[in-house]
Design an enzyme around this catalytic site. Sequence first.
Site, PDB file in Angstrom:
ATOM      1  CG  PHE A 113     -44.841  60.764 -17.248  1.00 51.38           C
ATOM      2  CD1 PHE A 113     -44.727  60.978 -18.994  1.00 51.38           C
ATOM      3  CD2 PHE A 113     -43.973  60.039 -16.951  1.00 51.38           C
ATOM      4  CE1 PHE A 113     -43.459  60.574 -19.562  1.00 51.38           C
ATOM      5  CE2 PHE A 113     -42.690  59.464 -17.478  1.00 51.38           C
ATOM      6  CZ  PHE A 113     -42.504  59.821 -18.759  1.00 51.38           C
ATOM      7  CB  SER A 114     -45.183  56.889 -18.691  1.00 50.29           C
ATOM      8  OG  SER A 114     -44.514  55.856 -19.320  1.00 50.29           O
TER       9      SER A 114
END
Length: 631
Positions: free
Chosen positions: A168-169
């Site tokens: 994520f991210s």
Amino acid sequence: MLKQRCSRSWPWSRSAGVPLAAWLYAGLVGCGGPVSEAPEPGAEVAEQPQRLLTQVTGFGSNPGNLQMFRHVPSGMPANAPLVVVLHGCTQRAASMEGSGWSAAADVYKFYAVYPQQQSGNNMTSCFNWFEPGDIARDRGEALSIKQMVDTMKATYSVDPSRVYVAGFSAGAYMVPALLAAYPDVFSAGAIHSGGPYRCAESMTAGFNCMSPGVNRAPAAWGDLVRGAYPGYAGPRPRVSIWHGTSDYTVNVMNLTEAMEQWTNVHGIDQTPDTVETVSNFPHKVYRDGAGNALVETWELTGMGHGVAMDAQFQFPGGTGTAACGAVGAYLNDVNLCSVYHQARFFGLLDGGGEPTGDTTPPTVNVTAPANGATVGGTVNVTADAADAVGVTRVEFLVDGEVVSTDSQAPYAFAWNSAAVGNGQHRLGARAFDAAGNQATDNDTVVTVSNTGSPAPVTAQFTSIAAEDGYLKANADGSAAALGFMTNLALGRGTDGKYNRSFLSFDTSGLPDGATVTRAFLTVTYSSGSGDPWSTPAGNTLVIDVKTGTFNAANTEAADWAGAAAASSVAGIERFSAGAKRSGDFSAAGLSAINKAGKTQLRLRFTQAQTATQYLFVRDGANAVLTVVYTP
């Protein structure tokens, strides 16, 4: 031998209110040279428990100076799969457990490894996805993560053909780096709110990569991947790409560019072969000539920067505790479990290859009232729903609009038929199963007859953007520095003040003699920073009503603490994407609606946040006050 890394610094402090985007790549250039050492077979493993995770040390030269945590379910079979899970900025390894990966590992019997960044490498704990020395084969953080995989293979019975990575991210930007540098190690990956490989190779370039994004031709993107391991001629990893369309930290353009990169790497075109809607979100699949799914995209309509999850979802085959995570910072409950669908794409549910999981929708039927019935007052609406895997929830609809949700059988809700006009109305029910399939029964038509009073009238008022305030982004009311947070903020600012959002409505169009029988507010999610609902625990969002406005002139900073005509008239449940409707206003709230001029609503959390945290909502046409009245 551990290679010492350069110390890093950043001129902003977290308490300075820097927008989340800046923290995604905060940190200066690293200094690691090529390292090719791998862990010795049977490397010493020192273990320290951390929640469900166990820390592992001694996993090779570790040139990226990362920490390693792992989760090993009980009863593991031989030749089990392995998934590497990468967190985002300001997060720790345990943060990504909340997305559901460890729970899925317990059900589907795969190993989970959680690399963790250290503040000595990056002060905001971001993986250094923009550093050339950290995203190349046999160098830096990429090699450290590969050595974690090697250690798991040396310690446990891991199928080397079924090793996957999800992130994520900042962790999502590291996923394509690992897939590009080590296509001989990873069979597939999931990029959640990240972008293409080598989108940036410096801190400055990271700004453009995240927002507005970098546009390159598919072949140019593909060449960057092919150049990461020159001469490699083996199979390339399959890729699942996820992104919120309202992500103001990493622009959704990154989804398109990542799709173009990996379809080109696989030698297929950029036209999807399968286009469908799953839990109301567009899902596209890109296949080769043999029909194999090589790339897929999930566009999470209305969702901001976060991981898509479903707190009510139970992993099929698991126990009642095997849920798809828990709502938290950057864990957005949008009724779609990304971990489950990524695990399906990896083949973890079906023993490898493209998943063949449940595609059969549930059955659902409105059982009361009967089709053609005449009703009045409060009506008990019921539905039956069933599914081979399991029904997660049933939504009830009146004239196509969702008015109630029930997650427990028997599925029912009490409908106040006086809220609609006399005449025919259509009742429906929509059921969702554990695999994300859905079905709708919408063929029950009833006649509402409430005699003795005029038929109710529904009026809608959009907020007056020029008068909404006072905070549009920053604690002093000024626009955000990077320009992507321009809506109203609820929560705690860096100045220590709270609950600063007001919505103004011109309700003078209501007849002077009208009797208001119902009212509710609909607000639309813009973005978030932290999770103001969870700190302190049990925090709730409520609405106060002011007959007129809190200030005779423009709303000012001090007005957030002013007196309201009616307080806590309704609540708004936690949400992290799309639009959310409040509960119906209390009697005091209905009485406070101003039929002679303006009505102002104050949105506030009932408890003060323990840190700087915001929920951003949109104003203007995206904030609607609905009022039902009888003339």
